[in-house]
Motif scaffolding. Sequence first.
Motif, PDB file in Angstrom:
ATOM      1  N   CYS A 156       0.899  -1.267  -0.042  1.00 53.24           N
ATOM      2  CA  CYS A 156       0.108  -0.168  -0.005  1.00 53.24           C
ATOM      3  C   CYS A 156       0.851   1.169   0.211  1.00 53.24           C
ATOM      4  N   PRO A 157       0.341   2.286  -0.699  1.00 52.64           N
ATOM      5  CA  PRO A 157      -0.658   2.326  -1.648  1.00 52.64           C
ATOM      6  C   PRO A 157      -0.419   1.690  -3.004  1.00 52.64           C
ATOM      7  N   PRO A 158      -1.247   1.365  -3.784  1.00 53.81           N
ATOM      8  CA  PRO A 158      -0.895   0.602  -5.264  1.00 53.81           C
ATOM      9  C   PRO A 158      -0.349   1.533  -5.996  1.00 53.81           C
ATOM     10  N   PRO A 159       0.279   1.214  -7.173  1.00 54.59           N
ATOM     11  CA  PRO A 159       0.813   2.129  -8.075  1.00 54.59           C
ATOM     12  C   PRO A 159      -0.383   3.099  -8.599  1.00 54.59           C
ATOM     13  N   GLN A 160      -0.197   4.170  -8.995  1.00 51.61           N
ATOM     14  CA  GLN A 160      -1.299   5.154  -9.570  1.00 51.61           C
ATOM     15  C   GLN A 160      -1.928   4.608 -10.440  1.00 51.61           C
ATOM     16  N   LEU A 197     -10.444  -1.720  -2.398  1.00 55.67           N
ATOM     17  CA  LEU A 197      -9.730  -2.209  -3.768  1.00 55.67           C
ATOM     18  C   LEU A 197      -9.992  -3.693  -3.921  1.00 55.67           C
ATOM     19  N   ASN A 198      -9.948  -4.556  -2.718  1.00 59.88           N
ATOM     20  CA  ASN A 198      -9.899  -5.831  -2.858  1.00 59.88           C
ATOM     21  C   ASN A 198     -11.260  -6.372  -2.400  1.00 59.88           C
ATOM     22  N   GLY A 199     -12.050  -5.772  -1.866  1.00 60.41           N
ATOM     23  CA  GLY A 199     -13.247  -6.297  -1.575  1.00 60.41           C
ATOM     24  C   GLY A 199     -14.018  -5.306  -0.745  1.00 60.41           C
ATOM     25  N   SER A 200     -15.181  -5.628   0.046  1.00 64.55           N
ATOM     26  CA  SER A 200     -15.959  -4.602   0.847  1.00 64.55           C
ATOM     27  C   SER A 200     -15.183  -4.320   2.114  1.00 64.55           C
ATOM     28  N   GLY A 201     -14.689  -3.144   2.225  1.00 61.19           N
ATOM     29  CA  GLY A 201     -13.866  -2.832   3.251  1.00 61.19           C
ATOM     30  C   GLY A 201     -12.416  -3.634   3.345  1.00 61.19           C
ATOM     31  N   LYS A 202     -12.105  -4.007   2.163  1.00 63.65           N
ATOM     32  CA  LYS A 202     -10.761  -4.448   1.929  1.00 63.65           C
ATOM     33  C   LYS A 202      -9.702  -3.781   0.881  1.00 63.65           C
ATOM     34  N   GLY A 203      -8.800  -3.136   1.733  1.00 65.09           N
ATOM     35  CA  GLY A 203      -8.009  -2.197   0.617  1.00 65.09           C
ATOM     36  C   GLY A 203      -7.126  -1.901   1.295  1.00 65.09           C
ATOM     37  N   CYS A 204      -6.382  -0.671   1.148  1.00 66.36           N
ATOM     38  CA  CYS A 204      -5.514   0.185   1.658  1.00 66.36           C
ATOM     39  C   CYS A 204      -5.891   1.086   2.795  1.00 66.36           C
ATOM     40  N   PRO A 205      -5.125   1.313   3.728  1.00 63.82           N
ATOM     41  CA  PRO A 205      -5.675   2.422   4.543  1.00 63.82           C
ATOM     42  C   PRO A 205      -5.298   3.665   4.137  1.00 63.82           C
ATOM     43  N   ALA A 206      -6.211   4.574   4.558  1.00 56.82           N
ATOM     44  CA  ALA A 206      -5.870   6.043   4.141  1.00 56.82           C
ATOM     45  C   ALA A 206      -4.553   6.506   4.306  1.00 56.82           C
ATOM     46  N   VAL A 207      -3.959   6.146   5.456  1.00 54.43           N
ATOM     47  CA  VAL A 207      -2.825   6.721   6.122  1.00 54.43           C
ATOM     48  C   VAL A 207      -1.729   6.385   5.152  1.00 54.43           C
ATOM     49  N   SER A 208      -1.922   5.290   4.153  1.00 54.43           N
ATOM     50  CA  SER A 208      -0.823   4.908   3.159  1.00 54.43           C
ATOM     51  C   SER A 208      -0.656   6.092   2.186  1.00 54.43           C
ATOM     52  N   THR A 209      -1.644   7.137   2.140  1.00 55.11           N
ATOM     53  CA  THR A 209      -1.466   8.091   1.158  1.00 55.11           C
ATOM     54  C   THR A 209      -1.589   9.580   1.700  1.00 55.11           C
TER      55      THR A 209
END
Length: 310
Positions: free
Chosen positions: A232-236, A285-297
């Motif tokens: 995280c985060p994923p590439p832009q 990104l990867n499902g409901s509530g499954k992604g990267c945390p906001a603090v990674s950006t």
Amino acid sequence: MKFCSGFVPLAVLVATVASIPIARRDVNEALIPQFGFQSGVNPTGTGDCDGAVKGSDGKPIKVPCACPPNRQDFVNELNANVAAGHIINNPSVSISFPEDDSEASQHARINAAATTLQNLHGPGEGCPIASTTFQAQDAAIGSGGAPPPPAAPAPAPAPPSTPAPAPAPAPPPAAPAAPAPSAASGTPTPAQITALAPQLGFSAGKNPTGTGDCDGAVNGANGQPIKVPCACPPPQDVFNQHLVGDVLAGQAVNNPSVKVSYPLDNSVQSQLARVNTALVSLQNLNGSGKGCPAVSTTLSQQQAALQKQL
């Protein structure tokens, strides 16, 4: 007189014994560190919820709402990792789970749990450690104290954290000249969505600890970067693809109950709407509530800077 020999060659016996699979013994579940927190606390409706750790502003750090994971799923994953001697989803990371009560063994068990957590779905793809009290438990062991009790859920939703250390990024630039969206549909084109996509403001893989977590874009209460999954985060460009899909659907594709909007003008309200939609895409990104945390950006910082202009 006929005799029946009962002799079986030793080599046959050895081969037979060697072919018998050894049953794998799961770890003592009573020794598996507790999360100290539960998922789904104070959801904002965009896929993020309160974590177990507070940021520099004294408010809970936001984490994907699916974190921490289902306890039994986590236990199953931990058992598989311990049996393999390494993280199955990240084989370069070795772990152990000693069961004695020495401080070193307690630290090793916390490390095995934290590493499993942070690599649940792939190398550096899992739940951030801030969704649990693992770090506080580990610190308590080092100081000779007892592990902290589970954190009490906050009574009311908290706005996304706005850390003080980093200056607020400039608002996104105005859209370059592009074909106007269809008057009939009012839907922006993929090119327009990408041109105005909020920048993530940070890149993955900063200062890896070797266990699946890396520095995030935001500092915690201790002034140090909050740890996030190393993926995280994923590439832009990858993020932009998800963003385009969500905007064209009018909702988070992986969490359809969350509606999004993406106005194209350069008003503060429209810029804010686009950042909000970016946060939704990031956290699902990867499902409901499954992604990267906001603090990674730096998206939460961009959001706060725009809110001050309203």
